[in-house]
Design a protein around this motif. Structure first.
Motif, short mmCIF file in Angstrom:
data_model
loop_
_atom_site.label_atom_id
_atom_site.label_comp_id
_atom_site.label_asym_id
_atom_site.label_seq_id
_atom_site.Cartn_x
_atom_site.Cartn_y
_atom_site.Cartn_z
N TYR A 74 0.84 -1.19 0.00
CA TYR A 74 0.00 0.00 0.00
C TYR A 74 0.88 1.25 0.00
CZ TYR A 74 0.86 0.27 5.09
OH TYR A 74 1.46 0.35 6.32
N GLU A 114 2.84 0.73 -6.39
CA GLU A 114 2.69 1.73 -5.33
C GLU A 114 3.40 3.03 -5.68
OE1 GLU A 114 0.50 1.07 -3.31
OE2 GLU A 114 0.39 -1.10 -3.67
N HIS A 117 1.00 5.18 -7.37
CA HIS A 117 0.17 5.90 -6.41
C HIS A 117 0.91 7.12 -5.87
CE1 HIS A 117 -3.32 3.34 -6.13
NE2 HIS A 117 -2.57 2.26 -5.94
N GLN A 118 2.21 6.97 -5.62
CA GLN A 118 2.99 8.11 -5.14
C GLN A 118 3.05 9.20 -6.21
OE1 GLN A 118 7.22 7.66 -4.53
NE2 GLN A 118 7.26 9.19 -2.89
N GLN A 120 0.84 9.81 -8.52
CA GLN A 120 -0.47 10.47 -8.59
C GLN A 120 -0.70 11.38 -7.39
OE1 GLN A 120 -4.04 7.97 -8.46
NE2 GLN A 120 -4.90 9.20 -10.13
N HIS A 121 -0.20 10.97 -6.23
CA HIS A 121 -0.35 11.79 -5.02
C HIS A 121 0.31 13.14 -5.20
CE1 HIS A 121 -0.47 12.73 -0.69
NE2 HIS A 121 0.80 13.08 -0.79
N PRO A 126 -5.74 12.04 -7.30
CA PRO A 126 -6.28 10.79 -6.76
C PRO A 126 -7.77 10.92 -6.46
CG PRO A 126 -4.30 11.48 -5.58
CD PRO A 126 -4.74 12.65 -6.41
N HIS A 132 -9.06 3.34 -7.49
CA HIS A 132 -8.07 3.45 -8.56
C HIS A 132 -8.79 4.00 -9.80
CE1 HIS A 132 -6.61 0.44 -5.74
NE2 HIS A 132 -5.39 0.57 -6.23
N TRP A 136 -4.80 6.93 -12.81
CA TRP A 136 -3.89 5.92 -12.27
C TRP A 136 -3.73 4.77 -13.27
CZ3 TRP A 136 -5.14 0.81 -11.39
CH2 TRP A 136 -4.16 0.04 -10.71
#
Length: 238
Positions: A74, A114, A117-118, A120-121, A126, A132, A136
């Motif tokens: 995660y 992951e 995700h970073q 996109q953060h 997000p 998702h 993403w």
């Protein structure tokens, strides 16, 4: 003469003890610190993926090993700060319980997942927690990981619970192969796999301990067994 004999025996025993200790030290070999062995390769993989898949744009993050039920990994943005509060960092966690069964390349794909995700953060938009979205999914496909809720071709590309499969010959596939060829490895994996733990749990659940309420003797049997103590003639209770 008797005194001299005792002294000689003591010397022989002392020499034998030193020889045994020396042999044990040689046989044991050098002590290995598992912390850098476990985390250094993951850090190197983060740097390689950041440079070759994300243009070096991602900030350094804290990589941890965390057991989380039904999760391979995660991402948590801004999860940690330095003790003086001057630095805030993201976290990427990987589940070590899955390492043995999945192998190095699939674990690396979770790390890259992951990292998306970073990305996109910090640079995207997000959706709600755990969802998702299409942004993403597009970035995943760009780096060579195809989003799929089933982990196989044909699955949904967006959703609340998502995984992926590796695009053969894609960007991630080539970079991961190069990392592994240069020595990347999971230094430590669990001694028992998830499948083995399930078998052991099933075996434990198939037997119940029963106890005589009088003499306190124990017996093990299936949960539906009807047992009677041969000494007390009392029914055993689970």
């Amino acid at each position: 003469m008797a005194t001299t004999g005792r002294v000689n025996r003591r010397r022989k025993h002392a020499l034998l003890d030193r020889t045994i200790q020396k042999h044990r030290k040689v046989k044991a070999g050098p002590r290995i610190d598992p912390i850098p062995q476990s985390y250094r390769p993951l850090r190197q993989a983060c740097v390689r993926f950041n440079n070759q898949l994300f243009g070096g744009k991602l900030p350094p993050c804290l990589v941890t090993l965390q057991r989380k039920r039904s999760a391979l990994g995660y991402f948590a943005g801004r999860r940690f700060k330095s003790s003086d509060g001057a630095v805030v960092t993201d976290e990427i966690a990987l589940n070590p319980a899955c390492f043995a069964a999945r192998g190095a390349k699939r674990v690396l794909s979770t790390l890259a997942h992951e990292l998306v995700h970073q990305w996109q953060h910090h640079y995207g938009k997000p959706s709600r927690s755990g969802y998702h979205n299409s942004e993403w999914a597009a970035k995943m496909a760009e780096i060579g990981l195809i989003p799929s809720h089933t982990g196989r071709p044909g699955g949904n590309k967006t959703g609340q619970r998502m995984t992926h499969f590796i695009q053969p010959g894609g960007r991630f596939d080539r970079i991961a192969d190069a990392l592994i060829a240069k020595g990347f490895a999971l230094a430590y994996v669990e001694r028992t796999t998830k499948t083995q733990r399930k078998v052991a749990l099933k075996k434990r659940q198939s037997k119940t301990r029963y106890r005589c309420p009088c003499c306190q003797q124990n017996a093990w049997a299936k949960p539906v067994a009807n047992l009677v103590c041969g000494d007390c003639q009392e029914r055993l209770v689970p």
